[in-house]
Write a protein that holds these residues in place. Sequence first.
Motif, PDB file in Angstrom:
ATOM      1  N   LEU A  77       0.951  -1.281  -0.121  1.00 47.40           N
ATOM      2  CA  LEU A  77      -0.049  -0.095  -0.080  1.00 47.40           C
ATOM      3  C   LEU A  77       0.956   1.256  -0.032  1.00 47.40           C
ATOM      4  O   LEU A  77       0.680   2.109  -0.457  1.00 47.40           O
ATOM      5  N   VAL A  78       2.160   1.241   0.668  1.00 49.37           N
ATOM      6  CA  VAL A  78       2.891   2.472   0.857  1.00 49.37           C
ATOM      7  C   VAL A  78       3.540   2.584  -0.695  1.00 49.37           C
ATOM      8  O   VAL A  78       3.655   3.771  -1.097  1.00 49.37           O
ATOM      9  N   ARG A  79       4.140   1.428  -1.218  1.00 46.84           N
ATOM     10  CA  ARG A  79       4.872   1.369  -2.160  1.00 46.84           C
ATOM     11  C   ARG A  79       4.061   2.002  -3.674  1.00 46.84           C
ATOM     12  O   ARG A  79       4.586   2.776  -4.192  1.00 46.84           O
ATOM     13  N   ASN A  80       2.810   1.506  -3.583  1.00 46.68           N
ATOM     14  CA  ASN A  80       2.111   1.496  -4.846  1.00 46.68           C
ATOM     15  C   ASN A  80       0.988   2.329  -4.803  1.00 46.68           C
ATOM     16  O   ASN A  80       0.129   2.618  -5.813  1.00 46.68           O
ATOM     17  N   LYS A  81       0.345   2.647  -3.648  1.00 51.42           N
ATOM     18  CA  LYS A  81      -1.008   3.357  -3.483  1.00 51.42           C
ATOM     19  C   LYS A  81      -1.045   4.692  -2.682  1.00 51.42           C
ATOM     20  O   LYS A  81      -2.146   5.149  -2.393  1.00 51.42           O
ATOM     21  N   GLY A  82       0.276   5.021  -2.391  1.00 55.19           N
ATOM     22  CA  GLY A  82       0.339   6.203  -1.772  1.00 55.19           C
ATOM     23  C   GLY A  82      -0.065   6.566  -0.287  1.00 55.19           C
ATOM     24  O   GLY A  82      -0.252   7.493   0.073  1.00 55.19           O
ATOM     25  N   PHE A  83      -0.059   5.418   0.323  1.00 58.53           N
ATOM     26  CA  PHE A  83      -0.176   5.414   1.762  1.00 58.53           C
ATOM     27  C   PHE A  83       0.878   5.605   2.604  1.00 58.53           C
ATOM     28  O   PHE A  83       2.181   5.531   1.913  1.00 58.53           O
ATOM     29  N   LEU A  84       0.809   6.062   3.951  1.00 62.54           N
ATOM     30  CA  LEU A  84       2.070   6.245   4.671  1.00 62.54           C
ATOM     31  C   LEU A  84       1.959   5.228   5.765  1.00 62.54           C
ATOM     32  O   LEU A  84       0.892   4.603   6.266  1.00 62.54           O
ATOM     33  N   THR A  85       3.062   5.143   6.304  1.00 62.97           N
ATOM     34  CA  THR A  85       2.850   4.192   7.648  1.00 62.97           C
ATOM     35  C   THR A  85       4.185   4.293   8.491  1.00 62.97           C
ATOM     36  O   THR A  85       4.916   5.247   8.372  1.00 62.97           O
ATOM     37  N   SER A  86       4.360   3.863   9.598  1.00 64.60           N
ATOM     38  CA  SER A  86       5.669   3.951  10.334  1.00 64.60           C
ATOM     39  C   SER A  86       5.942   2.401  10.725  1.00 64.60           C
ATOM     40  O   SER A  86       5.339   1.499  10.765  1.00 64.60           O
ATOM     41  N   LEU A  87       7.227   2.416  10.414  1.00 68.15           N
ATOM     42  CA  LEU A  87       8.359   1.146  10.331  1.00 68.15           C
ATOM     43  C   LEU A  87       9.370   1.185  11.254  1.00 68.15           C
ATOM     44  O   LEU A  87       9.915   2.342  11.128  1.00 68.15           O
ATOM     45  N   PRO A  88       9.862   0.152  11.770  1.00 67.85           N
ATOM     46  CA  PRO A  88      11.171   0.077  12.241  1.00 67.85           C
ATOM     47  C   PRO A  88      12.317   0.242  11.282  1.00 67.85           C
ATOM     48  O   PRO A  88      12.043  -0.203  10.127  1.00 67.85           O
ATOM     49  N   GLU A  89      13.097   0.953  11.746  1.00 72.05           N
ATOM     50  CA  GLU A  89      14.178   1.458  10.513  1.00 72.05           C
ATOM     51  C   GLU A  89      14.930   0.161   9.811  1.00 72.05           C
ATOM     52  O   GLU A  89      15.231   0.492   8.717  1.00 72.05           O
ATOM     53  N   PRO A  90      15.322  -0.775  10.464  1.00 67.13           N
ATOM     54  CA  PRO A  90      15.709  -1.936   9.851  1.00 67.13           C
ATOM     55  C   PRO A  90      15.173  -2.384   8.678  1.00 67.13           C
ATOM     56  O   PRO A  90      15.924  -2.928   7.503  1.00 67.13           O
ATOM     57  N   LEU A  91      13.732  -2.138   8.468  1.00 68.04           N
ATOM     58  CA  LEU A  91      13.050  -2.695   7.357  1.00 68.04           C
ATOM     59  C   LEU A  91      13.152  -1.657   6.115  1.00 68.04           C
ATOM     60  O   LEU A  91      12.778  -2.046   5.214  1.00 68.04           O
ATOM     61  N   LEU A  92      14.129  -0.378   6.616  1.00 68.15           N
ATOM     62  CA  LEU A  92      14.128   0.285   5.160  1.00 68.15           C
ATOM     63  C   LEU A  92      15.413   0.196   4.835  1.00 68.15           C
ATOM     64  O   LEU A  92      16.126   0.577   3.569  1.00 68.15           O
TER      65      LEU A  92
END
Length: 313
Positions: free
Chosen positions: A236-251
């Motif tokens: 949803l974040v990559r392809n649909k314009g959503f935002l989210t919160s993630l732990p930084e290792p997942l970046l």
Amino acid sequence: MDHIWRLKHFLAIAELGSVQAAARHLNISQPALSKSLRELEQHLGSALFERSSRGVTLTQAGQAFLARSREIELQWDGALFDLTATRDGARGNLRIGVGPTYEAAFMAQVLARLLREFPNLQISVRTGVGAIMLPALNTGEIGIYFGGLRSGTESLASEVREIPLYDQSNRIVAAADDPLAAMAEVGAGALSARAWVQLSYDSLALERIEALFQTAGVPLPRTVVSTHSLGLALDLVRNKGFLTSLPEPLLHPRLGFGLAPLAVPGYDWRIATGISYRTSLAGTAPLKRMIAIVRDELGASGLGPDLVGGLHG
């Protein structure tokens, strides 16, 4: 020797809630498992389960025996690890819990390496956040947990120890080509106007996001998807314009391709993560190797020190 297997049979029935399901899990016949349970109850002189058409439930005696049984099983498997480590690569059952970030970022490599060194181990993996896994560690349902360490509101049993590994940063994230990703600073008002997807198990992030909007005096986002699926959230974040919160290792590029952290004032928080384990496993060969392998993977992958401020402990 028979009693340890009867104890393991009892634990399987208690965890699965029926003799039939436990027999399938243990790969033995239902009559053989029922006989094993009867013999254990006769030996103890007490009924451990109440039977019904819906399955079995623990009696009061069974509940008391459950906690003891889990600790006995852990001690038995710990002894088995050490006694067989030099002879045939360690045998026994290892029950571990893994937090969502460790699951996504580290554990496939860790388990693959561990099993190359100890090919006769049987490993059972449960996944979940610390609020679920730490109580399971306290009661002996699992022997090791990789993930967030206890917070100030959580307690650990006297038989549990911790090894801190790194402090995990958390970031608000958008697609790499999102206009917000190019901004030097993103205010809460701009975030409030966007659609969000939230990981339902990440209660700390949910609290921090809500506090961010409340402090800025702007309304919470009106369009919110809540999901337990990391894959769905990232899509949803990559392809649909959503935002989210993630732990930084997942970046890390290996996992977070197409994503970018946003520069959001007031949203900078960390949690301590590491390894929590039962003392009955302390010093065993599999645990020592898992600790070493996790440290190695954190350093070699760049998911640890490069992103979250360094290893310690």
